[in-house]
Design a protein around this motif. Structure first.
Motif, PDB file in Angstrom:
ATOM      1  N   LYS A 215      43.611  42.556  36.728  1.00  0.00           N
ATOM      2  CA  LYS A 215      44.695  41.714  37.237  1.00  0.00           C
ATOM      3  C   LYS A 215      45.921  41.773  36.337  1.00  0.00           C
ATOM      4  O   LYS A 215      47.059  41.828  36.823  1.00  0.00           O
ATOM      5  CB  LYS A 215      44.206  40.264  37.368  1.00  0.00           C
ATOM      6  N   ASN A 217      47.961  43.484  32.825  1.00  0.00           N
ATOM      7  CA  ASN A 217      48.084  44.574  31.866  1.00  0.00           C
ATOM      8  C   ASN A 217      48.138  44.021  30.442  1.00  0.00           C
ATOM      9  O   ASN A 217      48.241  42.811  30.237  1.00  0.00           O
ATOM     10  CB  ASN A 217      49.347  45.392  32.163  1.00  0.00           C
ATOM     11  N   ASN A 223      49.261  42.724  37.978  1.00  0.00           N
ATOM     12  CA  ASN A 223      49.103  43.728  39.032  1.00  0.00           C
ATOM     13  C   ASN A 223      48.734  43.028  40.334  1.00  0.00           C
ATOM     14  O   ASN A 223      47.967  42.053  40.333  1.00  0.00           O
ATOM     15  CB  ASN A 223      47.991  44.717  38.664  1.00  0.00           C
TER      16      ASN A 223
END
Length: 454
Positions: A215, A217, A223
């Motif tokens: 989900k 980074n 994301n």
């Protein structure tokens, strides 16, 4: 036409005995039929949640997400029958009820144990069924924060404890003659009692479970993990919109007199429409594209917000409440994601933030006439009531949020250190359909995907 035919079939027994019935008996029978229909609508909201959540999550988890809806409603119904309903509506003290456990449906138990529900001429069995449906909705909301990464066993334990120790206590405070009822808190159908409670538990779960794999980074940027079927999500929201008339208008527990349930349906529908339009427009301005998920969240947020206020506000205020809730939900969902919270269904934005706004809004928009009609609280700030009702509403919001948050942290914290909350990384990557149930919700599609990967 189909719904009209079904309603006439249900109404036939009432007509059959109407010639020999007294006016009070006939009134009670018609009201009972209305509560039964409303209860069915609210229970059918589980179908809406199943479609909404399954469509909003990935294909590899769809069967699990939909199936646990049935499981957890079953757990909720049994636990609420045995203990929860007594804690919520039984006679007791300002904190919880101490009578009415293991509901037997008798007039004797109703008379001795449930004075908070004596205002209605509907039998205790139907009152229990109706309130069970509400408890089930609150629990379904809570599961949004668990989606795609919680163990199935957690649903058993937390579902049981939420229904027994968390939900009914706040319900008693507001609806069962507790301390918030004593000071006149206005929450007609549960913006706080149902939605804020479920959303708060979802928020705690979101924090303790941590984000889904992939989900965020390393730099903290998010994301997009899109749901696998937007059509299912849309259908789920439409079902919820329709069933909400049972949720709000059904809370009158009566169709007699001036038909006040129709007025509540009016304010509910106006707010919902405003939430849908406002959320879509603001997403269009923000993204440069009209975002369908944002619009759907706007619908749900408006429904949540108007749930507290539907009996207390004029139609124009319902439109304002709905529009504001749609906008608030859109921006808070963006903000929470930037904070690193992975709430797959946006449970706290949709049900928590909108629940808070809807509850507070009665302290602004409640009219003197409607408050007197419902016989709860006073007029809001914009109708000459001063700050009093707004302060009462704020106390209710803060008290409910703090209580649910603390107990949820304790319960889920204990579960985490004893048996664990989250599935393994491998199980999460495979998907909960296969790892928890041994089969996919879409076996043919997933088989094709796996073969392609090989």
């Amino acid at each position: 036409m189909l719904f009209a035919s079904i309603f006439m079939v249900l109404l036939f027994p009432t007509f059959a005995f109407a010639a020999d019935a007294t006016v009070p008996e006939l009134t009670s029978a018609i009201n009972s039929l209305w509560v039964m229909v409303a209860a069915i609508l609210v229970i059918f909201m589980q179908a809406g949640f199943a479609l909404l959540e399954a469509g909003s999550t990935r294909m590899k988890n769809a069967g699990h997400v939909a199936g646990k809806t049935v499981l957890t409603f079953g757990i909720c119904a049994l636990a609420f029958w045995a203990i929860g309903f007594g804690f919520a509506f039984g006679d007791g003290n300002n904190f919880f009820g101490t009578t009415g456990f293991f509901v037997d449906g008798t007039v004797e138990q109703a008379t001795k144990s449930f004075s908070s529900l004596a205002f209605s001429d509907v039998g205790i069995s139907l009152k229990f069924l109706f309130q069970t449906a509400f408890a089930g909705v609150s629990l379904a909301i809570a599961w949004g924060g668990f989606a795609e990464r919680a163990k199935l066993s957690v649903y058993f334990i937390f579902g049981l404890l939420f229904t027994v120790l968390i939900y009914p206590i706040v319900a008693h405070w507001v609806w069962g003659g507790g301390w918030l009822a004593d000071i006149g808190m206005q929450d007609f159908a549960g913006s706080t009692v149902v939605h804020l409670q479920g959303a708060t538990a979802a928020l705690v779960a979101t924090i303790l479970l941590k984000p889904r794999i992939g989900k965020f980074n390393k730099d903290g940027s998010a994301n997009l993990i899109p749901g696998h079927n937007q059509v299912l999500t849309v259908l789920g929201v439409i079902i919820l919109w329709i069933c909400w008339f049972g949720f709000n208008a059904g809370s009158t527990l009566s169709v007699m007199g001036e038909g006040f349930f129709g007025y509540i349906a009016l304010t509910t529908n106006l707010a919902t429409a405003a939430g849908a339009v406002a959320a879509l427009v603001v997403s269009w301005i923000y993204f440069g594209k009209a975002d369908i998920p944002a619009m759907l969240n706007g619908v749900l947020a408006a429904l949540v917000a108007i749930t507290a206020a539907c009996a207390f506000v004029e139609p124009w205020a319902a439109v304002v409440i709905g529009a504001v809730s749609g906008i608030l939900t859109f921006f808070t969902s963006q903000w929470f994601e930037k904070l690193g919270l992975d709430d797959p269904i946006y449970a706290f934005s949709v049900h928590g933030i909108a629940g808070i706004w809807g509850t507070l809004s009665t302290g602004l928009f409640a009219t003197k006439e409607l408050a007197a009609k419902v016989a709860i609280g006073q007029a809001g700030l914009f109708y000459g009531g001063g700050w009093h009702q707004l302060f009462v509403q704020a106390k209710g919001v803060f008290g409910a949020f703090a209580f649910v948050a603390v107990l949820s942290f304790i319960i889920l914290g204990i579960i985490r250190v004893t048996m664990g909350l989250r599935v393994t990384e491998e199980e999460e990557i495979i998907g909960l359909d296969l790892s928890e149930h041994g089969t996919y919700g879409y076996p043919e599609q997933m088989k094709k995907a796996n073969n392609s990967a090989i």
